[in-house]
Design a protein around this motif. Structure first.
Motif, PDB file in Angstrom:
ATOM      1  N   ASN A   6      59.971  36.724  34.208  1.00  0.00           N
ATOM      2  CA  ASN A   6      59.531  37.201  35.511  1.00  0.00           C
ATOM      3  C   ASN A   6      58.052  37.596  35.410  1.00  0.00           C
ATOM      4  N   PRO A   7      57.141  36.719  35.778  1.00  0.00           N
ATOM      5  CA  PRO A   7      55.710  37.016  35.632  1.00  0.00           C
ATOM      6  C   PRO A   7      55.269  38.280  36.361  1.00  0.00           C
ATOM      7  N   LYS A   8      55.817  38.563  37.559  1.00  0.00           N
ATOM      8  CA  LYS A   8      55.404  39.766  38.293  1.00  0.00           C
ATOM      9  C   LYS A   8      55.782  41.032  37.527  1.00  0.00           C
ATOM     10  N   ALA A   9      56.983  41.045  36.969  1.00  0.00           N
ATOM     11  CA  ALA A   9      57.430  42.224  36.228  1.00  0.00           C
ATOM     12  C   ALA A   9      56.599  42.406  34.957  1.00  0.00           C
ATOM     13  N   ILE A  10      56.286  41.319  34.301  1.00  0.00           N
ATOM     14  CA  ILE A  10      55.494  41.411  33.072  1.00  0.00           C
ATOM     15  C   ILE A  10      54.065  41.837  33.407  1.00  0.00           C
ATOM     16  N   MET A  11      53.511  41.333  34.523  1.00  0.00           N
ATOM     17  CA  MET A  11      52.156  41.724  34.924  1.00  0.00           C
ATOM     18  C   MET A  11      52.070  43.209  35.223  1.00  0.00           C
ATOM     19  N   SER A  12      53.170  43.805  35.711  1.00  0.00           N
ATOM     20  CA  SER A  12      53.147  45.239  36.010  1.00  0.00           C
ATOM     21  C   SER A  12      53.026  46.073  34.729  1.00  0.00           C
ATOM     22  N   LEU A  13      53.384  45.494  33.609  1.00  0.00           N
ATOM     23  CA  LEU A  13      53.278  46.215  32.331  1.00  0.00           C
ATOM     24  C   LEU A  13      51.904  46.033  31.677  1.00  0.00           C
ATOM     25  N   LEU A  14      51.087  45.128  32.190  1.00  0.00           N
ATOM     26  CA  LEU A  14      49.766  44.860  31.615  1.00  0.00           C
ATOM     27  C   LEU A  14      48.713  45.746  32.271  1.00  0.00           C
ATOM     28  N   ASP A  15      47.655  46.061  31.519  1.00  0.00           N
ATOM     29  CA  ASP A  15      46.521  46.817  32.057  1.00  0.00           C
ATOM     30  C   ASP A  15      45.550  45.801  32.659  1.00  0.00           C
ATOM     31  N   ILE A  16      45.753  45.478  33.914  1.00  0.00           N
ATOM     32  CA  ILE A  16      45.003  44.414  34.590  1.00  0.00           C
ATOM     33  C   ILE A  16      43.511  44.735  34.647  1.00  0.00           C
ATOM     34  N   ALA A  17      43.142  45.978  34.927  1.00  0.00           N
ATOM     35  CA  ALA A  17      41.725  46.347  35.051  1.00  0.00           C
ATOM     36  C   ALA A  17      40.982  46.104  33.739  1.00  0.00           C
ATOM     37  N   THR A  18      41.611  46.452  32.628  1.00  0.00           N
ATOM     38  CA  THR A  18      40.988  46.239  31.321  1.00  0.00           C
ATOM     39  C   THR A  18      40.861  44.750  31.028  1.00  0.00           C
ATOM     40  N   LEU A  19      41.886  43.993  31.378  1.00  0.00           N
ATOM     41  CA  LEU A  19      41.833  42.550  31.122  1.00  0.00           C
ATOM     42  C   LEU A  19      40.776  41.865  31.977  1.00  0.00           C
ATOM     43  N   LYS A  20      40.577  42.333  33.210  1.00  0.00           N
ATOM     44  CA  LYS A  20      39.538  41.744  34.068  1.00  0.00           C
ATOM     45  C   LYS A  20      38.149  42.021  33.507  1.00  0.00           C
ATOM     46  N   ALA A  21      37.952  43.203  32.935  1.00  0.00           N
ATOM     47  CA  ALA A  21      36.638  43.589  32.419  1.00  0.00           C
ATOM     48  C   ALA A  21      36.373  43.006  31.038  1.00  0.00           C
ATOM     49  N   SER A  22      37.364  42.398  30.446  1.00  0.00           N
ATOM     50  CA  SER A  22      37.245  41.868  29.088  1.00  0.00           C
ATOM     51  C   SER A  22      36.231  40.727  29.014  1.00  0.00           C
ATOM     52  N   LYS A  23      35.532  40.653  27.888  1.00  0.00           N
ATOM     53  CA  LYS A  23      34.573  39.563  27.646  1.00  0.00           C
ATOM     54  C   LYS A  23      35.315  38.269  27.315  1.00  0.00           C
ATOM     55  N   ASP A  24      36.359  38.381  26.491  1.00  0.00           N
ATOM     56  CA  ASP A  24      37.144  37.206  26.094  1.00  0.00           C
ATOM     57  C   ASP A  24      38.534  37.348  26.706  1.00  0.00           C
ATOM     58  N   GLN A  25      38.653  37.009  27.973  1.00  0.00           N
ATOM     59  CA  GLN A  25      39.897  37.241  28.697  1.00  0.00           C
ATOM     60  C   GLN A  25      41.073  36.468  28.113  1.00  0.00           C
ATOM     61  N   THR A  26      40.858  35.237  27.720  1.00  0.00           N
ATOM     62  CA  THR A  26      41.962  34.409  27.236  1.00  0.00           C
ATOM     63  C   THR A  26      42.638  35.053  26.020  1.00  0.00           C
ATOM     64  N   ALA A  27      41.836  35.455  25.050  1.00  0.00           N
ATOM     65  CA  ALA A  27      42.395  36.068  23.835  1.00  0.00           C
ATOM     66  C   ALA A  27      43.021  37.422  24.148  1.00  0.00           C
ATOM     67  N   ASP A  28      42.359  38.220  24.981  1.00  0.00           N
ATOM     68  CA  ASP A  28      42.886  39.549  25.298  1.00  0.00           C
ATOM     69  C   ASP A  28      44.176  39.460  26.111  1.00  0.00           C
TER      70      ASP A  28
END
Length: 184
Positions: free
Chosen positions: A108-130
């Motif tokens: 369930n991608p929506k449920a898994i996305m709710s567990l991720l820190d989206i703001a940190t991932l957006k600000a990441s320099k290397d988004q794919t690896a992070d």
């Protein structure tokens, strides 16, 4: 020049005719130049009248007000472009996360996305690896949200007994129904 003037000088008619023909050529050339100049004058007059009419449309127009409106419209256009770019970046980011979750076997991608820190991932320099690292961390903590990588240890046997042969249970069923042992 008139013919009488030349006759008064005592010239012969043949000479007078030649002089008048040459004079006619000169007059025609000068007349052509005059006609061309008149045509150009009329053309310039028409252009001047058209320009005056066009300028008359702008009487009473406040140039500073127009410049202000142009600046406002340019600012609005830039704001719309920025908004579109932000939405496009958001969509691309969400597509990347969804694709990474699907590749990791997420149920369930929506449920898994709710567990991720989206703001940190957006600000990441290397988004794919992070993103991959964050999904791996969720996979370790909440493995039930992902498909199992283990092979099935209890495969199911085919149903139907012995594969449809007339021996054994099928013959017993036929006998119970009152049918002959073999249908020929």
């Amino acid at each position: 020049m008139k013919t009488e003037f030349l006759k008064g000088l005592g010239l012969e008619q043949d000479a007078i005719d030649k002089i008048m023909a040459e004079n006619g050529k000169d007059i025609a050339a000068e007349q052509a130049k005059t006609d061309k100049a008149k045509s150009e004058r009329d053309n310039y007059k028409t252009q001047l009248d058209t320009a005056k009419e066009s300028l008359a449309k702008f009487d009473g127009v406040n140039v500073d007000e127009m410049k202000g409106q142009i600046s406002k419209l340019q600012a609005d256009l830039k704001a719309k472009d920025d908004e579109y770019s932000a939405k496009e970046a958001e969509r691309a980011f969400n597509d990347n996360i969804t694709a990474a979750i699907t590749a990791a076997g997420g149920r369930n991608p929506k449920a898994i996305m709710s567990l991720l820190d989206i703001a940190t991932l957006k600000a990441s320099k290397d988004q794919t690896a992070d993103i991959k690292n964050a999904i791996d961390a969720v996979k370790k903590s909440d493995a039930y949200m992902f498909g199992s990588d283990e092979p099935h240890k209890n495969p199911t046997n085919p149903t139907g007994g012995n594969g449809g042969s007339e021996n054994g249970s099928l013959a017993a069923i036929r006998a119970a129904m009152g049918l002959p042992a073999k249908n020929e």
